[in-house]
Design a protein around this motif. Structure first.
Motif, PDB file in Angstrom:
ATOM      1  N   GLN A  31       0.799  -0.921   0.156  1.00 47.07           N
ATOM      2  CA  GLN A  31      -0.467  -0.069  -0.459  1.00 47.07           C
ATOM      3  C   GLN A  31       0.964   1.301   0.267  1.00 47.07           C
ATOM      4  O   GLN A  31       2.348   1.642   0.627  1.00 47.07           O
ATOM      5  CB  GLN A  31      -0.749   0.106   1.116  1.00 47.07           C
ATOM      6  CG  GLN A  31      -2.178   0.559   1.549  1.00 47.07           C
ATOM      7  CD  GLN A  31      -3.126   0.587   2.159  1.00 47.07           C
ATOM      8  OE1 GLN A  31      -3.104   0.547   3.064  1.00 47.07           O
ATOM      9  NE2 GLN A  31      -3.760   1.934   1.917  1.00 47.07           N
ATOM     10  N   CYS A  32       0.624   2.157  -1.065  1.00 39.70           N
ATOM     11  CA  CYS A  32       1.476   3.314  -1.181  1.00 39.70           C
ATOM     12  C   CYS A  32       1.371   4.523   0.062  1.00 39.70           C
ATOM     13  O   CYS A  32       0.250   4.120   1.159  1.00 39.70           O
ATOM     14  CB  CYS A  32       1.141   4.438  -2.081  1.00 39.70           C
ATOM     15  SG  CYS A  32       1.757   6.091  -2.301  1.00 39.70           S
ATOM     16  N   PRO A  33       2.675   4.712   0.993  1.00 43.47           N
ATOM     17  CA  PRO A  33       2.185   5.436   2.096  1.00 43.47           C
ATOM     18  C   PRO A  33       1.422   6.581   1.543  1.00 43.47           C
ATOM     19  O   PRO A  33       1.388   7.740   2.861  1.00 43.47           O
ATOM     20  CB  PRO A  33       4.339   5.312   2.625  1.00 43.47           C
ATOM     21  CG  PRO A  33       4.255   5.271   1.501  1.00 43.47           C
ATOM     22  CD  PRO A  33       3.397   4.706   0.256  1.00 43.47           C
ATOM     23  N   ARG A  34       1.987   6.898   0.968  1.00 42.33           N
ATOM     24  CA  ARG A  34       1.496   8.521   0.297  1.00 42.33           C
ATOM     25  C   ARG A  34      -0.209   8.957  -0.269  1.00 42.33           C
ATOM     26  O   ARG A  34      -0.446   9.671   1.382  1.00 42.33           O
ATOM     27  CB  ARG A  34       2.099   9.238  -0.992  1.00 42.33           C
ATOM     28  CG  ARG A  34       2.408  10.755  -1.576  1.00 42.33           C
ATOM     29  CD  ARG A  34       3.170  10.905  -2.464  1.00 42.33           C
ATOM     30  NE  ARG A  34       4.277  11.184  -2.313  1.00 42.33           N
ATOM     31  CZ  ARG A  34       5.340  11.560  -2.493  1.00 42.33           C
ATOM     32  NH1 ARG A  34       5.415  12.084  -3.488  1.00 42.33           N
ATOM     33  NH2 ARG A  34       6.730  11.369  -2.111  1.00 42.33           N
ATOM     34  N   CYS A  35      -0.066   8.258  -1.087  1.00 44.16           N
ATOM     35  CA  CYS A  35      -1.962   7.867  -1.287  1.00 44.16           C
ATOM     36  C   CYS A  35      -3.147   6.805  -0.905  1.00 44.16           C
ATOM     37  O   CYS A  35      -3.632   7.066  -1.368  1.00 44.16           O
ATOM     38  CB  CYS A  35      -2.098   8.333  -2.934  1.00 44.16           C
ATOM     39  SG  CYS A  35      -1.630   6.671  -4.089  1.00 44.16           S
ATOM     40  N   GLY A  36      -2.152   5.761  -0.360  1.00 43.21           N
ATOM     41  CA  GLY A  36      -2.955   4.941   0.101  1.00 43.21           C
ATOM     42  C   GLY A  36      -3.825   3.374  -1.074  1.00 43.21           C
ATOM     43  O   GLY A  36      -4.435   2.634  -0.613  1.00 43.21           O
ATOM     44  N   ILE A  62       6.513   0.729  -7.929  1.00 45.21           N
ATOM     45  CA  ILE A  62       6.081   1.951  -7.855  1.00 45.21           C
ATOM     46  C   ILE A  62       4.659   1.797  -7.561  1.00 45.21           C
ATOM     47  O   ILE A  62       4.045   1.658  -8.188  1.00 45.21           O
ATOM     48  CB  ILE A  62       6.571   3.289  -9.238  1.00 45.21           C
ATOM     49  CG1 ILE A  62       8.168   2.806  -9.121  1.00 45.21           C
ATOM     50  CG2 ILE A  62       5.803   3.964  -9.679  1.00 45.21           C
ATOM     51  CD1 ILE A  62       8.650   3.059 -10.214  1.00 45.21           C
ATOM     52  N   CYS A  63       4.081   3.204  -7.527  1.00 44.26           N
ATOM     53  CA  CYS A  63       2.673   3.270  -6.814  1.00 44.26           C
ATOM     54  C   CYS A  63       1.988   3.297  -8.453  1.00 44.26           C
ATOM     55  O   CYS A  63       2.617   5.111  -8.491  1.00 44.26           O
ATOM     56  CB  CYS A  63       2.448   4.338  -5.676  1.00 44.26           C
ATOM     57  SG  CYS A  63       0.619   5.114  -5.983  1.00 44.26           S
ATOM     58  N   VAL A  64       1.162   3.383  -8.674  1.00 44.06           N
ATOM     59  CA  VAL A  64       0.566   4.077  -9.916  1.00 44.06           C
ATOM     60  C   VAL A  64      -0.064   4.876 -10.028  1.00 44.06           C
ATOM     61  O   VAL A  64      -0.137   6.042 -10.395  1.00 44.06           O
ATOM     62  CB  VAL A  64      -0.147   2.904 -10.857  1.00 44.06           C
ATOM     63  CG1 VAL A  64      -1.796   3.267 -12.235  1.00 44.06           C
ATOM     64  CG2 VAL A  64       0.401   1.541 -10.749  1.00 44.06           C
ATOM     65  N   GLY A  65      -1.377   4.994  -9.192  1.00 44.24           N
ATOM     66  CA  GLY A  65      -2.177   6.933  -8.491  1.00 44.24           C
ATOM     67  C   GLY A  65      -0.719   7.554  -7.972  1.00 44.24           C
ATOM     68  O   GLY A  65      -0.996   8.533  -9.187  1.00 44.24           O
ATOM     69  N   CYS A  66       0.361   7.450  -7.990  1.00 43.38           N
ATOM     70  CA  CYS A  66       0.909   8.993  -8.178  1.00 43.38           C
ATOM     71  C   CYS A  66       1.936   8.701  -8.739  1.00 43.38           C
ATOM     72  O   CYS A  66       2.525  10.048  -9.288  1.00 43.38           O
ATOM     73  CB  CYS A  66       2.395   8.428  -7.036  1.00 43.38           C
ATOM     74  SG  CYS A  66       1.222   8.490  -4.718  1.00 43.38           S
ATOM     75  N   MET A  67       1.835   7.534  -9.697  1.00 47.14           N
ATOM     76  CA  MET A  67       2.775   7.895 -11.095  1.00 47.14           C
ATOM     77  C   MET A  67       1.671   8.562 -12.007  1.00 47.14           C
ATOM     78  O   MET A  67       2.324   9.533 -12.472  1.00 47.14           O
ATOM     79  CB  MET A  67       3.253   6.814 -11.375  1.00 47.14           C
ATOM     80  CG  MET A  67       3.563   6.505 -12.965  1.00 47.14           C
ATOM     81  SD  MET A  67       5.690   7.792 -12.938  1.00 47.14           S
ATOM     82  CE  MET A  67       6.132   6.219 -12.318  1.00 47.14           C
TER      83      MET A  67
HETATM   84 ZN   LIG Z   1       0.456   6.370  -3.883  1.00 52.60          ZN
END
Ligand SMILES: [Zn+2]
Length: 76
Positions: A31-36, A62-67
């Motif tokens: 789970q991404c620590p930045r966006c969840g 790599i987190c897809v949401g942040c990318m």
């Molecule tokens: Zn993210």
């Protein structure tokens, strides 16, 4: 005559906090620590291609949401 809206009665097997329980995750789940977000992709840096297969290189998750927002958040 006036019409009145009656709110539906909550189902006994669906308490209000059941959504939060379903959203909980196992400890090992990524789970991404930045966006969840939990959607990830794997990148390979510096790999060689031999017989149409990637050899070597450095793999990163790599987190897809942040990318999608232009940020590169490495999860592992
Ligand atoms: Zn993210």
């Amino acid at each position: 005559m006036t019409l009145h809206l009656i709110p539906p009665a909550p189902k006994p097997d669906d308490p209000p906090n059941s959504r939060a329980k379903r959203a909980s995750k196992p400890a090992d789940m990524v789970q991404c620590p930045r966006c969840g977000g939990r959607e990830v992709m794997e990148t390979v840096i510096g790999a060689m291609i031999q017989a149409r297969k990637l050899k070597g290189g450095t793999r990163q998750i790599i987190c897809v949401g942040c990318m999608m927002k232009g940020e590169r958040v490495v999860l592992g």
